[in-house]
Design a protein around this motif. Structure first.
Motif, PDB file in Angstrom:
ATOM      1  N   UNK A 134       0.835  -1.207   0.000  1.00 45.76           N
ATOM      2  CA  UNK A 134       0.000   0.000   0.000  1.00 45.76           C
ATOM      3  C   UNK A 134       0.869   1.255   0.000  1.00 45.76           C
ATOM      4  N   UNK A 135       1.899   1.264   0.806  1.00 49.45           N
ATOM      5  CA  UNK A 135       2.790   2.413   0.874  1.00 49.45           C
ATOM      6  C   UNK A 135       3.545   2.600  -0.434  1.00 49.45           C
ATOM      7  N   UNK A 136       3.973   1.502  -1.043  1.00 46.12           N
ATOM      8  CA  UNK A 136       4.712   1.551  -2.313  1.00 46.12           C
ATOM      9  C   UNK A 136       3.817   2.089  -3.431  1.00 46.12           C
ATOM     10  N   UNK A 137       2.570   1.658  -3.464  1.00 44.25           N
ATOM     11  CA  UNK A 137       1.630   2.142  -4.486  1.00 44.25           C
ATOM     12  C   UNK A 137       1.415   3.640  -4.342  1.00 44.25           C
ATOM     13  N   UNK A 138       1.275   4.115  -3.107  1.00 47.22           N
ATOM     14  CA  UNK A 138       1.109   5.557  -2.876  1.00 47.22           C
ATOM     15  C   UNK A 138       2.339   6.327  -3.366  1.00 47.22           C
ATOM     16  N   UNK A 139       3.520   5.796  -3.096  1.00 45.92           N
ATOM     17  CA  UNK A 139       4.753   6.455  -3.535  1.00 45.92           C
ATOM     18  C   UNK A 139       4.850   6.460  -5.064  1.00 45.92           C
ATOM     19  N   UNK A 140       4.447   5.369  -5.696  1.00 45.48           N
ATOM     20  CA  UNK A 140       4.484   5.317  -7.160  1.00 45.48           C
ATOM     21  C   UNK A 140       3.504   6.321  -7.772  1.00 45.48           C
ATOM     22  N   UNK A 141       2.340   6.494  -7.161  1.00 40.73           N
ATOM     23  CA  UNK A 141       1.379   7.489  -7.650  1.00 40.73           C
ATOM     24  C   UNK A 141       1.972   8.890  -7.573  1.00 40.73           C
ATOM     25  N   UNK A 142       2.643   9.181  -6.473  1.00 39.39           N
ATOM     26  CA  UNK A 142       3.282  10.487  -6.345  1.00 39.39           C
ATOM     27  C   UNK A 142       4.374  10.653  -7.391  1.00 39.39           C
ATOM     28  N   UNK A 143       5.122   9.592  -7.651  1.00 42.69           N
ATOM     29  CA  UNK A 143       6.185   9.650  -8.648  1.00 42.69           C
ATOM     30  C   UNK A 143       5.606   9.909 -10.039  1.00 42.69           C
ATOM     31  N   UNK A 144       4.492   9.274 -10.359  1.00 48.41           N
ATOM     32  CA  UNK A 144       3.846   9.504 -11.654  1.00 48.41           C
ATOM     33  C   UNK A 144       3.414  10.956 -11.764  1.00 48.41           C
ATOM     34  N   UNK A 145       2.881  11.519 -10.695  1.00 47.83           N
ATOM     35  CA  UNK A 145       2.485  12.926 -10.709  1.00 47.83           C
ATOM     36  C   UNK A 145       3.662  13.851 -10.970  1.00 47.83           C
ATOM     37  N   UNK A 146       4.790  13.571 -10.326  1.00 45.64           N
ATOM     38  CA  UNK A 146       5.990  14.392 -10.530  1.00 45.64           C
ATOM     39  C   UNK A 146       6.484  14.252 -11.962  1.00 45.64           C
ATOM     40  N   UNK A 147       6.499  13.030 -12.475  1.00 43.46           N
ATOM     41  CA  UNK A 147       6.975  12.817 -13.845  1.00 43.46           C
ATOM     42  C   UNK A 147       6.045  13.484 -14.861  1.00 43.46           C
ATOM     43  N   UNK A 148       4.736  13.442 -14.600  1.00 43.82           N
ATOM     44  CA  UNK A 148       3.789  14.108 -15.493  1.00 43.82           C
ATOM     45  C   UNK A 148       4.023  15.616 -15.458  1.00 43.82           C
ATOM     46  N   UNK A 149       4.278  16.171 -14.277  1.00 44.45           N
ATOM     47  CA  UNK A 149       4.541  17.605 -14.171  1.00 44.45           C
ATOM     48  C   UNK A 149       5.797  17.983 -14.947  1.00 44.45           C
ATOM     49  N   UNK A 150       6.850  17.178 -14.807  1.00 47.58           N
ATOM     50  CA  UNK A 150       8.080  17.447 -15.555  1.00 47.58           C
ATOM     51  C   UNK A 150       7.840  17.376 -17.055  1.00 47.58           C
ATOM     52  N   UNK A 151       7.074  16.385 -17.488  1.00 51.43           N
ATOM     53  CA  UNK A 151       6.793  16.241 -18.914  1.00 51.43           C
ATOM     54  C   UNK A 151       6.004  17.440 -19.433  1.00 51.43           C
ATOM     55  N   UNK A 152       5.033  17.908 -18.656  1.00 50.18           N
ATOM     56  CA  UNK A 152       4.252  19.073 -19.079  1.00 50.18           C
ATOM     57  C   UNK A 152       5.118  20.328 -19.151  1.00 50.18           C
ATOM     58  N   UNK A 153       5.967  20.510 -18.141  1.00 45.82           N
ATOM     59  CA  UNK A 153       6.822  21.703 -18.148  1.00 45.82           C
ATOM     60  C   UNK A 153       7.826  21.653 -19.292  1.00 45.82           C
ATOM     61  N   UNK A 154       8.398  20.474 -19.552  1.00 43.13           N
ATOM     62  CA  UNK A 154       9.382  20.355 -20.625  1.00 43.13           C
ATOM     63  C   UNK A 154       8.746  20.456 -22.002  1.00 43.13           C
ATOM     64  N   UNK A 155       7.471  20.074 -22.121  1.00 47.38           N
ATOM     65  CA  UNK A 155       6.799  20.148 -23.421  1.00 47.38           C
ATOM     66  C   UNK A 155       6.251  21.539 -23.693  1.00 47.38           C
ATOM     67  N   UNK A 156       6.252  22.395 -22.677  1.00 47.19           N
ATOM     68  CA  UNK A 156       5.747  23.751 -22.858  1.00 47.19           C
ATOM     69  C   UNK A 156       4.295  23.909 -22.479  1.00 47.19           C
ATOM     70  N   UNK A 157       3.622  22.805 -22.059  1.00 43.48           N
ATOM     71  CA  UNK A 157       2.213  22.888 -21.685  1.00 43.48           C
ATOM     72  C   UNK A 157       2.049  23.617 -20.356  1.00 43.48           C
TER      73      UNK A 157
END
Length: 139
Positions: A95-118
């Protein structure tokens, strides 16, 4: 006129193939280093959880050239380091690992949006129970 079987053309094509192979190798090596850095960051954020220590150990061991040529088969794991755990502890770690992975996906999505210019405004936000706002990994 130069044809495809001309020695100069053949040398150019062979050189291009070698350059593409080297570039492919460098991209693969860079991918391994990025994965190791991401796993190490996730491990450091785990606050000493069992899965975090296992990820940290795995991230610090980079494959050598010889090891990369012959991959060693691994047993699939739901949670890193969870193979020797009791069921109740494994469920808590999962359960803790899944929560951490969700947070990691959010951070990676934010980086992708910022790098793509969105921009970061293109991401959905979700409020937590303690009042913090996090970037939601789901759209």
């Amino acid at each position: 006129m130069l044809t495809m079987d001309h020695p100069v053309v053949e040398a150019f094509v062979e050189g291009d193939d070698a350059m593409q192979q080297q570039q492919h190798h460098l991209v693969g090596e860079r991918g391994q280093r990025i994965k190791a850095a991401v796993e190490l960051a996730l491990a450091r954020s785990s606050q000493g959880r069992h899965w975090g220590r296992a990820l940290g150990r795995r991230a610090l061991v980079l494959p050598t050239k010889d090891a990369a040529a012959v991959p060693t088969p691994r047993q699939p794991q739901l949670v890193p380091g969870g193979e020797d755990m009791e069921v109740d502890g494994l469920l808590e770690e999962t359960a803790d690992y899944i929560a951490a992975l969700k947070q990691q996906v959010g951070v990676m999505r934010a980086l992708a949006c910022m790098l793509s210019g969105a921009g970061i405004d293109a991401l959905p936000e979700k409020a937590t129970t303690d009042g913090h706002v996090i970037i939601a990994p789901e759209k």
